[in-house]
Design an enzyme around this catalytic site. Structure first.
Site, mmCIF file in Angstrom:
data_model
loop_
_atom_site.group_PDB
_atom_site.id
_atom_site.type_symbol
_atom_site.label_atom_id
_atom_site.label_comp_id
_atom_site.label_asym_id
_atom_site.label_seq_id
_atom_site.Cartn_x
_atom_site.Cartn_y
_atom_site.Cartn_z
ATOM 1 N N THR A 11 0.816 -1.215 0.000
ATOM 2 C CA THR A 11 0.000 0.000 0.000
ATOM 3 C C THR A 11 0.848 1.263 0.000
ATOM 4 O O THR A 11 0.665 2.161 -0.832
ATOM 5 C CB THR A 11 -0.935 -0.008 1.227
ATOM 6 O OG1 THR A 11 -1.765 -1.167 1.176
ATOM 7 C CG2 THR A 11 -1.801 1.238 1.238
ATOM 8 N N VAL A 127 4.511 7.844 12.587
ATOM 9 C CA VAL A 127 3.618 8.197 13.697
ATOM 10 C C VAL A 127 2.301 8.782 13.202
ATOM 11 O O VAL A 127 1.232 8.270 13.491
ATOM 12 C CB VAL A 127 4.305 9.182 14.668
ATOM 13 C CG1 VAL A 127 3.306 9.686 15.721
ATOM 14 C CG2 VAL A 127 5.485 8.508 15.354
ATOM 15 N N LYS A 201 3.917 4.121 18.496
ATOM 16 C CA LYS A 201 3.940 5.534 18.121
ATOM 17 C C LYS A 201 4.292 6.428 19.307
ATOM 18 O O LYS A 201 5.086 7.368 19.170
ATOM 19 C CB LYS A 201 2.587 5.920 17.523
ATOM 20 C CG LYS A 201 2.335 5.273 16.166
ATOM 21 C CD LYS A 201 0.932 5.549 15.651
ATOM 22 C CE LYS A 201 0.716 4.930 14.277
ATOM 23 N NZ LYS A 201 -0.666 5.102 13.787
ATOM 24 N N GLY A 299 -3.797 6.032 5.471
ATOM 25 C CA GLY A 299 -4.230 6.179 4.085
ATOM 26 C C GLY A 299 -3.042 6.106 3.159
ATOM 27 O O GLY A 299 -1.948 6.582 3.480
#
Length: 409
Positions: A11, A127, A201, A299
């Site tokens: 991705t 992050v 993170k 995303g």
């Protein structure tokens, strides 16, 4: 022309190629030269892909080519990514990654290795996805002593909690929707829903803010599986939202505490209004005060855009970036960076009469009474008090099903 290699073509890797091509003119202007992908490392067969000529299956091909100046790692995990990244840095090439697990585990080592070899090691996308957090922290806030970080850093769980609150649905139904939309892994969503992703993170942010490596294994971590519709309704009645909060704090004596946990967030807190797949990170600086970074946490193209920005930074600044982007190594230890400070807690119990809860927990307010199930907002209690109350509840034949701390300023 700057030639780069991409490791992994999933991705994020495919998104990086698209961003570099779609915005080639702007990227060339900012980098000072055109940027071109010369290799893509992949073990899968891409012989039918339009860019089949770019694919190789051996890291040695990339390292043997003196034209390659930046290596972009998007494989994920540490089994293959870590040794590949080490070899690239040792060869003097800069590395850009979105790999939060690798940075959280080996960040101090890789930062030192980059500087030693005159290269850059950059990881903005690890992050905040496409939301800048790392660069502002080590550049824009460099004159501040950061005392505290609080954030919603996992878009999947935030989406699920928003669904549960808005549509009165349970955890399982919200997870199914998140999986159908591609926000949560279908086979194993545990990294998101059990807090491991958020833990990595906050480990990265704490390491950078406080200057010494903080390991995920030392951060107490809880996920959102125990949260029910009744809990969210109770929180709403108290003018709060339930959010998965990743936090880290350093006191005046230099002691660090950190955690990942679902918390009661009062509506007046900025984090309470962060919904759906959006993330937000609040940092407290001694000079600036509070500053919030907000945006989509994941995303394909948002994350790839952050990677591409790091590529530009690596080409322009190289090892100079590590004048501000660094932290010191430290050894992992047995134990947790837990917070022992007393606080307000929401406690949900089973098979304990509601009338008994004040005797177990002290001063507070009953917020739910359904006979076998009850919930109590404890005004002020510490970890030892919670432990003793749980022990007494179990001695009475009941159980403590959920404990949520209220987020304080």
């Amino acid at each position: 022309m700057a030639k780069i290699a991409i490791l992994g073509f999933g991705t994020v890797g495919s998104g990086v190629l698209e961003v570099l091509r779609r915005n080639a003119a702007g990227i060339a202007r900012r980098a000072g030269e055109p940027v071109e992908v010369k290799y893509i490392l992949e073990v899968r067969d891409f012989s039918a892909h339009p860019d089949a000529a770019l694919f190789v299956n051996n890291m040695d091909v990339i390292l043997a080519d003196p034209e390659i100046r930046v290596v972009v790692e998007t494989i994920g995990g540490t089994r293959f990514a870590y040794p590949y990244v080490r070899r690239a840095l040792e060869s003097g090439r800069s590395v850009v990654t979105s790999n939060k697990e690798m940075v959280a585990t080996y960040g101090a080592e890789l930062l030192a290795l980059a500087k030693q070899n005159g290269a850059a090691f950059l990881f903005e996308a690890s992050v905040g996805g496409g939301t800048p957090v790392i660069t502002p922290l080590h550049q824009c806030l460099a004159a501040n002593q950061i005392s505290q970080i609080q954030g919603i850093v996992n878009g999947t769980t935030n989406f699920m909690l928003t669904k549960m609150a808005r549509e009165n649905m349970g955890f399982d139904q919200a997870l199914k929707i998140a999986q159908d939309l591609g926000y949560a892994e279908t086979k194993d969503p545990s990294d998101d829903v059990d807090g491991a992703d958020a833990c990595r993170k906050i480990a990265i942010l704490a390491s950078l803010a406080f200057g010494r490596h903080v390991y995920p294994a030392n951060i107490p971590t809880q996920g959102i599986r125990p949260i029910t519709v009744a809990d969210i309704a109770a929180a709403t009645g108290m003018d709060c939202a339930i959010k998965l909060i990743a936090w880290a704090r350093r006191d005046e004596g230099g002691q660090v505490a950190a955690g990942v946990e679902p918390m009661l967030v009062p509506r007046q807190n900025q984090l309470a209004g962060v919904d759906d797949v959006f993330n937000a990170v609040l940092m407290k600086g001694d000079m600036l005060g509070d500053v919030v970074f907000y945006g989509k946490g994941a995303g394909r193209l948002p994350t790839a855009s952050a990677v591409a920005a790091d590529v530009i930074d690596a080409l322009k600044n190289g090892a100079k970036v590590h004048d501000s982007l660094f932290w010191q190594p430290s050894e992992p230890f047995d134990g947790l960076l837990a917070d022992a400070t007393p606080a307000t807690y929401y406690v949900r119990t089973k098979n304990i009469p509601a009338t008994v809860l004040p005797a177990l927990y002290g001063e507070g307010e009953l917020v739910l009474d359904k006979g076998a199930e009850a919930a109590y907002l404890v005004t002020y209690i510490g970890p030892q008090g919670l432990f003793e109350a749980r022990r007494k509840a179990e001695a009475l034949g009941g159980s403590v099903e959920l404990t949520l701390r209220q987020l304080s300023e």
